[in-house]
Scaffold this active site. Structure first.
Site, PDB file in Angstrom:
ATOM      1  N   HIS D 224      39.102  40.357  11.057  1.00  0.00           N
ATOM      2  CA  HIS D 224      38.750  38.992  10.713  1.00  0.00           C
ATOM      3  C   HIS D 224      38.593  38.787   9.216  1.00  0.00           C
ATOM      4  CE1 HIS D 224      36.784  35.005  11.045  1.00  0.00           C
ATOM      5  NE2 HIS D 224      37.842  34.898  11.810  1.00  0.00           N
ATOM      6  N   LEU D 236      49.043  34.543   7.626  1.00  0.00           N
ATOM      7  CA  LEU D 236      49.879  35.735   7.511  1.00  0.00           C
ATOM      8  C   LEU D 236      51.337  35.383   7.803  1.00  0.00           C
ATOM      9  CD1 LEU D 236      47.573  38.097   9.608  1.00  0.00           C
ATOM     10  CD2 LEU D 236      48.088  38.409   7.165  1.00  0.00           C
ATOM     11  N   GLU D 264      45.263  28.551  11.212  1.00  0.00           N
ATOM     12  CA  GLU D 264      46.026  28.809   9.987  1.00  0.00           C
ATOM     13  C   GLU D 264      45.721  30.181   9.381  1.00  0.00           C
ATOM     14  OE1 GLU D 264      46.418  25.432   7.297  1.00  0.00           O
ATOM     15  OE2 GLU D 264      46.165  24.084   9.016  1.00  0.00           O
ATOM     16  N   LYS D 265      45.363  31.096  10.256  1.00  0.00           N
ATOM     17  CA  LYS D 265      45.206  32.487   9.823  1.00  0.00           C
ATOM     18  C   LYS D 265      46.555  33.204   9.955  1.00  0.00           C
ATOM     19  CE  LYS D 265      40.416  32.387  11.367  1.00  0.00           C
ATOM     20  NZ  LYS D 265      39.513  32.655  12.515  1.00  0.00           N
ATOM     21  N   VAL D 266      47.412  32.620  10.736  1.00  0.00           N
ATOM     22  CA  VAL D 266      48.778  33.113  10.926  1.00  0.00           C
ATOM     23  C   VAL D 266      49.680  31.895  10.765  1.00  0.00           C
ATOM     24  CG1 VAL D 266      50.359  34.189  12.582  1.00  0.00           C
ATOM     25  CG2 VAL D 266      47.939  34.863  12.561  1.00  0.00           C
TER      26      VAL D 266
END
Ligand SMILES: NC(=O)c1ccc[n+]([C@@H]2O[C@H](COP(=O)([O-])OP(=O)(O)OC[C@H]3O[C@@H](n4cnc5c(N)ncnc54)[C@H](O)[C@@H]3O)[C@@H](O)[C@H]2O)c1
Ligand SMILES: NC(=O)c1ccc[n+]([C@@H]2O[C@H](COP(=O)([O-])OP(=O)(O)OC[C@H]3O[C@@H](n4cnc5c(N)ncnc54)[C@H](O)[C@@H]3O)[C@@H](O)[C@H]2O)c1
Lengths: 297, 297, 297, 297
Positions: D224, D236, D264-266
């Site tokens: 995380h 990412l 929006e982490k990926v």
């Protein structure tokens, strides 16, 4: 749907707990709450034929009497289970012999994780099976064999099934001690275990069902036997499954019920819920809570 | 034993990898390394009769040709598997039809997680089964039925088994499409699938074995059918199992092989290893690495 | 100990269910029953300092209000949790915004499996954090920061902790939105989050404890922070953990409490129980049942 | 995409195995094959900044030297890991002391499942930490502390990171023996571990990255921390994760990377693969195979 938070109440019964889980609605709580609602529908309608499928150590883990109760209450119309559960139920009835000695092998006992069965209990079982089998001849279906066993036992779900005329199917039974004794007996007797006949019987049950529901504990052959039969009529209308298996491996035991729709084993508009967890805890909770909801005492 | 650290080498083959895992010795690496050593023993001695038990989506997941190879190389002496693997092997041979369309239901396909089978393939299969069954009559064991199927297929592990005379047992086969067609056919033909006869056959195999080993993929009925047979001679001498199941639920699929000793399904001095993981990855790695070790090209 | 079978009763409450599980004694039922007995001991004695450690989606999954209740009832003396639970608790208090939209991404929402948080809620949260941080300066421990947050919230476990003076430690908090805002704020303000200070505080708590107990939900950093502190006094006296992790991978989350004895993180004679399952179901069941047992209304 | 079947070849190296898995394409094989292809992209392009995140017993399980190699080869640009891996790496370098004594507690050893560390090794470690800390004062970030440690060790991934200037972040380090010694030292020295400073550093790394990739072993805080940082730039571009956790519990460790898109982490168009399995087996296989593919000797 808004996610609520769980509220403790001092007078909460099991039904109250399931309702609270439904109110929460998220993740595990939501799945359990929805499963309760589906089970309530299956159990409160006379139109739903309910199949109970059981793999894994249900009877060793203490659920035999609950299954007995469900059969006597008319809440399940057929049981599909592994040989092990059949054997363990008979062992229980023949002398109440499961003990819990911890996670280690103990001389003189066969072990299921932390639970143990004295090996001598299997001698009684052998004797019992010999008696049962000596009274049977020709082609005998699995459900007839299991009823014959049930009739001679004083308690357990086999007995309840025999009393109530509820069929028990055990398509994989040959991997168990019943299978062993059937095999030995078949060698020099006119006795043929006719497992195919049970398919005929189950097919009739399924064809006659107004609606079809399944309670699926642990997956494996019992789950697929039920789902295969459900295909004959376009799929299950209701299903609740409790499993520890993962979907990603592709095993049937871990397959989401949604996947069953692609095979017409589950209807497009079926109501289904999967709970991830140990059914030895989750199922008595779920079944008891819904029985409370229905006013069963 | 000191725990070593894994060292990459640019020229490492699969055997080299397994040796490195053994050298590391800890946790997952150690279990894999020890499993390789045990498999090497099973496969390099002529005295060990090797049972391969397969539950779960082995063929859907792409292992059919590897099983074929193992049979042709003489590395397995009997296969015990679920109905699904038998059906998928035949489907593959009848037209190479598994496709991967992602984790979603797609019209016209039955789905196994991310892998799909066109439903029309089952029509071919129905036609095929009708031909197979029309040539059989009277009491037929499961292994005979499966050989008959194998003989008419151009590839796959059923074909290899038929060619090499390696028995395939499928004690839970009735839950599958083979079961369905057997059932339909039995209704108006003199045909009896005699699953008990296979126990006889397996018992002979086990009694004649100098030493007995098992490769256990995924547990379930195939695992227990093998272990039940092993009991007849005091247990397995070697066993390697790959499973995702947990011991704590008490399921047989998750049971450590150590537990089997309490049932004399595994000998006290047996060499055993359990690998926690997806056998669709671990088994081709393990089997290929050990075949390299034995110089098989 | 003889294994009993589960008996349904129409008037069973949650405590009754846990007692029945204890009576059954085998496998999952036994573990749950024993856990209830241990929790009862922790909660009914004034001598036991109780740590609650929480990894995973407890608040997203609906447990925030239960934690609040436990704090207000004096049943937990400190909470150790991940940043996510702290953030979700504040989000809930700032506007009750978790919704359940199914297992799919939905525009405008961040997703936790089947549960969703509107991204705009994070704007409120940003505003809130700015206010909190603008009132703080110099070296501030994590528990002080969390109390400051709690004081400004109208509900939730942070608020309860602030009201009751119960410390909340969050040693891994920097991986969360709190961490993000702390980082941004630290860049141009005299503000230092002093996570080491919390160790000092927890050490005092642990040294002063007559006896030490832990309720461990999901493992990870919170579990190990508690166990590390427990080491300072020779280990935990009581512990109950609920986890889905496996021991075989060697992860701390899956490690049996027995293993902790080798590290003096758990006393040799400690009373411990591990339940395999989803704590979003098991913990409200366990906690509520034991509260009923203690007569809390 | 048609599903192919796995073909053994006597001269298969690890890269060949991964290619064969990709060719198979279904279920576990497909996931592994795709992961290899993604890792190949990350590693063969100079534009991709690669984060390695590690929870769980990677070093205890023997992966320390592989991490060292990856750092020295320039294949990872930053490591984010738990305190345990940092401690175990130092213990290894201070005397190579992990041993495998089976799944049981052994006097004088701390245990990680079947792997053991002599408790006396921690005395050496204490001595070592005292030396390291005595040379540091004021505010020190975690990565600086870890480089200081690395400089004084003769081997291991801490040493490699120090040599190569690769940052190691350990946002949850306070739950470990490093945390303990930092805490003790801080009590009477002018020493402040500034974990927030690492966020600054990681943010810069992420902002400067042309493209961003992550190798995620086991989830938890390290996963995380990386994903939170990735959010700062929209997510990412590439990610490969290996985990045993289930998605259904809602834990971050089990969350599919697809879910990360909702945060929006990926990135929406990122290339991602999740492998279900024990990373102590899968990661050395995957990493070595892809290194072979890139011609690293
Ligand atoms: N388990 C036993 O006690 C036992 C003992 C002797 C023989 N057998 C034989 O082994 C064969 C297969 O074993 P099986 O019946 O144990 O099933 P199984 O191992 O095939 O289990 C099927 C699936 O059910 C799930 N499951 C099992 N127990 C569960 C639980 N408590 N909670 C949630 N999910 C659970 C598992 O994830 C598993 O993958 C059977 O044919 C049986 O006759 C079993
Ligand atoms: N595991 C240890 O050896 C150990 C020892 C001492 C302290 N700790 C501390 O405990 C804390 C948390 O424990 P943790 O780091 O073990 O992680 P963790 O228990 O939080 O694990 C996170 C997740 O990673 C997955 N995972 C772990 N090992 C795996 C593997 N081999 N293969 C696939 N997936 C795997 C698990 O499913 C788990 O849920 C850390 O902060 C650490 O410092 C760990």
């Amino acid at each position: 749907m808004k996610r609520e938070t769980f509220r403790y109440r001092g007078d909460m019964d099991l039904d109250g707990f399931l309702r609270e889980m439904e109110r929460v609605g998220a993740l595990g709580a939501g799945r359990l709450g929805r499963a309760a609602r589906i089970l309530e529908k299956m159990w409160s309608s006379d139109d739903v034929t309910v199949l109970l499928t059981v793999a894994g150590p249900a009877v060793a883990g203490g659920l035999g009497e609950l299954f007995e109760r469900l059969i006597r209450e008319g809440l399940v119309d057929a049981v599909i289970t592994s040989g092990a559960n059949v054997v363990h139920d008979a062992l229980d009835a023949l002398g109440g012999i499961h003990v819990c000695l911890g996670e280690r092998n103990v001389d003189g006992y066969g072990r299921v994780h932390d639970t143990h069965i004295p090996t001598e209990a299997f001698e009684k079982f052998e004797h019992f099976m010999r008696e049962v089998l000596s009274d049977l001849s020709g082609r005998v279906s699995c459900r007839e064999l299991l009823w014959e066993m049930g009739k001679r036992l004083e308690s357990g779900f086999l007995r309840a099934a025999a009393d109530e005329g509820v069929p028990i199917y055990s398509p994989g039974i040959l991997d168990s001690m019943v299978g062993l004794h059937v095999w030995i007996h078949s060698q020099d007797h006119d006795f043929h275990l006719d497992l195919v006949d049970d398919m005929h019987h189950l097919a009739d049950l399924v064809f006659e069902a107004e609606e079809l529901g399944a309670i699926i504990l642990g997956g494996s052959v019992p789950k697929h036997f039920a789902m295969g039969a459900a295909m004959l009529r376009g799929g299950l209308d209701y299903a609740v499954q409790i499993t520890m298996d993962r979907p990603e491996t592709g095993s049937l035991s871990g397959a989401p019920l949604e996947e069953g729709k692609s095979w017409e084993k589950v209807r497009e508009d079926a109501e289904v819920a999967t709970i991830v967890g140990d059914y030895l805890i989750i199922f008595p909770l779920l079944a008891s809570g819904v029985m409370q909801r229905l006013g069963i005492v």
